[in-house]
Design a protein around this motif. Structure first.
Motif, PDB file in Angstrom:
ATOM      1  N   ALA A  76       4.587  61.041  48.735  1.00 32.52           N
ATOM      2  CA  ALA A  76       3.120  61.106  48.619  1.00 32.52           C
ATOM      3  C   ALA A  76       2.619  60.051  47.640  1.00 32.52           C
ATOM      4  O   ALA A  76       1.528  59.495  47.812  1.00 32.52           O
ATOM      5  CB  ALA A  76       2.674  62.497  48.164  1.00 32.52           C
ATOM      6  N   GLU A  77       3.441  59.745  46.631  1.00 35.43           N
ATOM      7  CA  GLU A  77       3.047  58.714  45.665  1.00 35.43           C
ATOM      8  C   GLU A  77       3.089  57.332  46.308  1.00 35.43           C
ATOM      9  O   GLU A  77       2.318  56.444  45.927  1.00 35.43           O
ATOM     10  CB  GLU A  77       3.921  58.796  44.412  1.00 35.43           C
ATOM     11  N   ALA A  78       3.990  57.137  47.288  1.00 34.94           N
ATOM     12  CA  ALA A  78       4.011  55.870  48.032  1.00 34.94           C
ATOM     13  C   ALA A  78       2.678  55.688  48.751  1.00 34.94           C
ATOM     14  O   ALA A  78       2.072  54.615  48.719  1.00 34.94           O
ATOM     15  CB  ALA A  78       5.168  55.864  49.028  1.00 34.94           C
ATOM     16  N   VAL A  79       2.201  56.754  49.374  1.00 37.76           N
ATOM     17  CA  VAL A  79       0.920  56.680  50.098  1.00 37.76           C
ATOM     18  C   VAL A  79      -0.218  56.437  49.111  1.00 37.76           C
ATOM     19  O   VAL A  79      -1.123  55.642  49.369  1.00 37.76           O
ATOM     20  CB  VAL A  79       0.679  57.974  50.913  1.00 37.76           C
ATOM     21  N   ARG A  80      -0.143  57.099  47.963  1.00 37.66           N
ATOM     22  CA  ARG A  80      -1.212  56.955  46.968  1.00 37.66           C
ATOM     23  C   ARG A  80      -1.345  55.496  46.493  1.00 37.66           C
ATOM     24  O   ARG A  80      -2.438  55.040  46.195  1.00 37.66           O
ATOM     25  CB  ARG A  80      -0.920  57.867  45.759  1.00 37.66           C
ATOM     26  N   GLN A  81      -0.220  54.789  46.436  1.00 39.06           N
ATOM     27  CA  GLN A  81      -0.255  53.412  45.924  1.00 39.06           C
ATOM     28  C   GLN A  81      -0.287  52.363  47.041  1.00 39.06           C
ATOM     29  O   GLN A  81      -0.290  51.162  46.757  1.00 39.06           O
ATOM     30  CB  GLN A  81       0.986  53.152  45.038  1.00 39.06           C
ATOM     31  N   LEU A  82      -0.319  52.827  48.296  1.00 39.44           N
ATOM     32  CA  LEU A  82      -0.138  51.900  49.423  1.00 39.44           C
ATOM     33  C   LEU A  82      -1.199  50.802  49.475  1.00 39.44           C
ATOM     34  O   LEU A  82      -0.930  49.689  49.951  1.00 39.44           O
ATOM     35  CB  LEU A  82      -0.116  52.698  50.737  1.00 39.44           C
ATOM     36  N   ALA A  83      -2.389  51.085  48.968  1.00 38.06           N
ATOM     37  CA  ALA A  83      -3.466  50.082  48.996  1.00 38.06           C
ATOM     38  C   ALA A  83      -3.101  48.845  48.168  1.00 38.06           C
ATOM     39  O   ALA A  83      -3.709  47.791  48.333  1.00 38.06           O
ATOM     40  CB  ALA A  83      -4.762  50.688  48.482  1.00 38.06           C
ATOM     41  N   PHE A  84      -2.104  48.973  47.294  1.00 34.11           N
ATOM     42  CA  PHE A  84      -1.704  47.816  46.488  1.00 34.11           C
ATOM     43  C   PHE A  84      -0.813  46.847  47.264  1.00 34.11           C
ATOM     44  O   PHE A  84      -0.629  45.702  46.858  1.00 34.11           O
ATOM     45  CB  PHE A  84      -0.969  48.271  45.211  1.00 34.11           C
ATOM     46  N   LEU A  85      -0.233  47.314  48.385  1.00 33.29           N
ATOM     47  CA  LEU A  85       0.735  46.479  49.114  1.00 33.29           C
ATOM     48  C   LEU A  85       0.020  45.344  49.848  1.00 33.29           C
ATOM     49  O   LEU A  85      -1.011  45.553  50.475  1.00 33.29           O
ATOM     50  CB  LEU A  85       1.494  47.349  50.119  1.00 33.29           C
ATOM     51  N   ARG A  86       0.598  44.136  49.761  1.00 35.52           N
ATOM     52  CA  ARG A  86       0.028  43.028  50.531  1.00 35.52           C
ATOM     53  C   ARG A  86       0.456  43.177  51.995  1.00 35.52           C
ATOM     54  O   ARG A  86       1.460  43.839  52.272  1.00 35.52           O
ATOM     55  CB  ARG A  86       0.496  41.690  49.959  1.00 35.52           C
ATOM     56  N   PRO A  87      -0.279  42.535  52.910  1.00 38.65           N
ATOM     57  CA  PRO A  87       0.154  42.579  54.307  1.00 38.65           C
ATOM     58  C   PRO A  87       1.572  42.022  54.408  1.00 38.65           C
ATOM     59  O   PRO A  87       1.877  40.987  53.826  1.00 38.65           O
ATOM     60  CB  PRO A  87      -0.853  41.663  55.014  1.00 38.65           C
ATOM     61  N   GLY A  88       2.431  42.741  55.101  1.00 40.71           N
ATOM     62  CA  GLY A  88       3.811  42.280  55.254  1.00 40.71           C
ATOM     63  C   GLY A  88       4.729  42.637  54.108  1.00 40.71           C
ATOM     64  O   GLY A  88       5.901  42.282  54.117  1.00 40.71           O
TER      65      GLY A  88
END
Lengths: 192, 605
Positions: A76-88
């Motif tokens: 769930a913490e991965a999803v919470r921070q997912l907006a930080f991931l760059r495309p790819g």
């Protein structure tokens, strides 16, 4: 340019040690490092994160949509921070949910299947680590952080080898933990 | 010199040691705590360090040392500065002999504080110079400069950083211990005309302070850490003024053919006015990128008025920067793009398909004795008209469901007299004040004397886990250890309370639930101010003995353990309670709550 990593999880899971291992391994390679951590009240079972920037960066924090890698200690913490991931970008996550007390006393429920399905649908480069199996096979749940670092070092262009991370483990951890963490670092090799 | 990977607070400590600091005192508080801890860890034998009982005591210890010619540093978080403000506001007029740095950590957000106050504004209020570093490396260097300025001017100076600098890490160059400056204090020299504050002295010194600060504003205009970077591009008439970590956010976002002129302010007070005039020359508009108060924005607006400059100053007061909370790389990027009229860097919008996530507020640890204490009082007072006044510490988390046992929380030590105030207004309410052991020593004792003397009817509950848990387990007077590593006589809380005059003071283990409930009922029924000391060690420090297990065949799935206690070690799987063995400490509270005896095996500490 910097290689930007977000580590996230639940207070007490060992994200801070993991970010220190990454930083030390990078410094030994002669690279500059900046990191930022959650410290204080949020550590008591709250959501925690570390930002780790390896290479030249003007600021210790990473902007949303700019991280190369997310290492999540909890799905769930991965999803919470997912907006930080760059495309790819890459996500390495543990599949073991930590259900907060809030989810059992009236707060939003935790549906781990939905969370994992969402990650699989959204993240092209996703590495899932079976944390329960790792704890069973390694005989300890406390080295999940190093299991995840090992998986990350093999999953993407971290610029750090397993040997680099091992040297950092030897530097930061007491000798009695070396053998366990050495196995933890290599644990996911067979599944990579 | 050598390279180390250091937290900002560690760098500040090493910077102070390299500058020859002799005495360091402080009170723990996030995000300041690691400064003093690092001094204690890395100091040479001749450096004195202490955790004081509160920030006022720490300020006075540092002032006394600086009177005697020592280089002294006092550390605290921003709300601690409120506690220390009484000595500091007078010290401003008296000054110091040795260099004295007042290190204050501000907390935009706030991430772990009650307030979003700005020490730059406090510096202006107290007329004391203030340093504001932008990075870990700069913090290390700047501490020495702060000591030098303090000693040269004979005044305490503020060294103020915010959470992202305090808790940021960088690999930086630091001096080897052999390279540290050695400072031999001259000792205190008697001079009543200098060290004894009287109205006559204050008025004379006030004039001197104003003249000094006017000169310092000039000096700071040529201080190399206050600087201007040139604009990029033809006809750029825009500027950005910023400070601290926000300078890093601005730098992170500047690129391309069109970039504003940048003013970085490292000494907000006295404000480097001449440098600001130079910065403003030829500009049409300036965006002030700041956290907490619109401090630079107000200064620049003032400078424009004073010098008749036609520059529009924008920032928090004009709605261009958020008035509260923490700035981020992307919030600053968006504000800069709007200001410069450029395309903002795309940031991902919230995904409407994202699953609802569980909320994860900080909680009391599995096995935390505070949970048992709150639960005992809750059970004992069920159905009665009550108020539960909380305080600052881990136990503020007793407010969460399902305990719901903290009705008020204001500041360190306030709970005792808030409970007293409620009693004087509604005497039929059973008033409780919960206070931790460290908070009791910090500021609970005077409040208790006040309540006792003024004939309140209330119950003081001291949650004694024998440490300062919230900030990372610092020693305090009740632990019998000092930061110098000495083993000393413990200050006994029960003896303190009896010394005040309380006749009903009972110490009980909160994890013995039945006994704890009986004790609360009995004590709360007594007249006047009475106290219960719930004594049980912090589980983070203690090693678990045997852990509890659920007998699945006996568990009836009633969820009573989960609903009553909210322990993070308890979950519910396939209709049965399950105990997470990685979290359980064997506190046995759930065993005592289970109606069918399905949980067993724990051994409490």
């Amino acid at each position: 340019m910097s290689y930007d990593i977000i580590l996230c999880g639940v207070g007490g899971q060992g994200t801070i040690l993991a970010s220190k291992l990454l930083a030390n391994a990078s410094m030994d390679r002669g690279l500059a490092v900046k990191t930022a951590e959650t410290i204080g009240m949020a550590q008591r079972g709250g959501s925690v994160f570390s930002h780790v920037r390896i290479g030249e960066a003007s600021c210790p924090l990473i902007g949303r949509g700019r991280a190369d890698l997310i290492i999540a200690f909890e799905p769930a913490e991965a999803v919470r921070q997912l907006a930080f991931l760059r495309p790819g970008g890459t996500v390495v996550t543990s599949n073991r949910p930590i259900v907060p007390a809030s989810a059992m006393v009236g707060g939003p429920a935790y549906d781990v299947k939905t969370v994992m399905d969402y990650l699989r649908a959204k993240v092209e480069h996703l590495v899932v680590v079976d944390a329960d199996a790792a704890a069973r096979d390694l005989g300890s749940a406390k080295c999940l952080n190093v299991v995840l670092l090992g998986a990350a070092s093999r999953a993407c262009e971290l610029g750090l080898s397993e040997q680099d991370l091992l040297a950092a483990i030897h530097k930061l951890l007491p000798q009695k933990l070396w053998e366990l963490n050495e196995r933890a670092l290599a644990y996911t090799t067979k599944n990579d | 010199m050598h390279t180390e990977f250091l937290m900002g607070n560690e760098a500040i400590a090493l910077g102070a040691l390299a500058a020859g600091v002799n005495v360091v005192a402080g009170y723990p508080g996030t995000p300041s705590t690691e400064v003093l801890e690092t001094v204690a860890k890395r100091r040479t034998d001749d450096v004195y360090v202490e955790w004081s009982i509160n920030e006022k005591a720490a300020m006075e210890v540092a002032a006394g040392a600086a009177y005697a010619g020592a280089r002294a540093m006092v550390t605290m978080k921003q709300v601690g500065l409120n506690v220390a403000s009484d000595p500091l506001m007078s010290l401003e007029y008296i000054g110091v002999k040795g260099g004295m740095v007042v290190m204050v950590a501000d907390d935009p957000g706030p991430i772990s504080s009650q307030t979003e106050q700005d020490t730059r504004t406090f510096a202006q209020f107290s007329k004391l110079p203030c340093f504001d570093p932008s990075s870990v490396a700069e913090a290390y260097e700047m501490v020495r400069e702060a000591f030098e300025l303090s000693e040269r001017l004979g005044t305490p100076v503020f060294f103020r950083a915010t959470t992202r600098v305090d808790h940021g890490y960088e690999s930086i160059q630091v001096a080897d211990p052999a390279e540290w400056r050695h400072n031999s204090p001259e000792g205190f020299v008697k001079d009543p005309s200098r060290w004894v504050i009287f109205p006559r002295l204050s008025v004379v010194n006030h004039a001197k302070i104003e003249a000094r600060n006017a000169q310092l504003s000039q000096d700071f205009s040529s201080y190399e850490r206050n600087f201007i970077t040139s604009e990029v591009g033809e006809g750029v008439r825009r500027g950005v003024a910023t400070h601290g970590i926000n300078y890093a956010y601005v730098s992170e976002n500047l690129s391309g053919a069109c970039q504003p002129r940048v003013l970085r302010v490292a000494t907000p007070f006295p404000f480097p006015e001449q440098l600001a005039v130079e910065f403003l020359k030829g500009l049409e508009e300036v965006l002030c990128v700041e956290e907490l108060d619109p401090f630079i924005e107000r200064q620049l607006t003032y400078v424009c008025g004073k010098y008749g400059l036609d520059v529009r100053i924008r920032g928090k007061l004009t709605g261009d920067i958020a008035p509260s909370g923490e700035n981020t790389v992307e919030s600053v990027g968006a504000a800069l793009a709007t200001f410069m009229g450029t395309e903002p860097v795309a940031t991902p919008a919230p995904d409407p398909e994202a699953p609802t996530l569980p909320i994860r507020p900080p909680v009391l640890c599995a096995g935390c004795p505070h949970r048992a204490s709150f639960y005992a009082v809750k059970c004992a007072m069920k159905g009665k008209k009550t108020i539960f006044c909380g305080d600052i510490g881990c136990y503020t988390l007793g407010n969460a469901a399902p305990l719901d046992m903290v009705d008020t929380c204001l500041c360190m030590g306030a709970g005792v007299n808030i409970a007293q105030g409620v009693f004087h207004t509604e005497p039929d309410t059973a008033c409780f004040a919960f206070v931790g052991d460290s908070t009791f020593f910090a500021s609970g004792i005077t409040g208790t004397i006040n309540a006792f003397y003024n004939q309140a009817n209330m119950t003081l509950v001291v949650l004694d886990n024998s440490t300062t848990a919230m900030t990372g387990h610092q020693p305090h007077p009740g632990t019998g250890r000092t930061m110098m590593g000495e083993v000393v006589a413990k200050v006994n809380i029960e003896a303190v309370l009896r010394g005040i005059g309380l006749t009903v003071v009972e110490t009980v283990d909160p994890l013995d639930h039945k006994l704890a409930v009986e004790t609360v009922r009995r004590v709360a029924a007594e007249p006047g101010v009475k106290a219960i000391i719930f004594k049980s060690p912090c589980v983070v420090l203690a090693k678990p003995q045997a852990k509890s297990h659920v007998d699945a065949s006996a568990c009836i799935g009633c969820r009573r353990c989960i609903k009553e206690l909210g322990c993070p070690g308890l979950t519910f799987v396939d209709g049965k309670a399950v105990i997470d063995q990685t979290q359980c400490t064997g506190c046995t509270l759930c065993e005592q709550v289970c109606p069918v005896g399905a949980i067993s095996g724990g051994e409490r500490l």
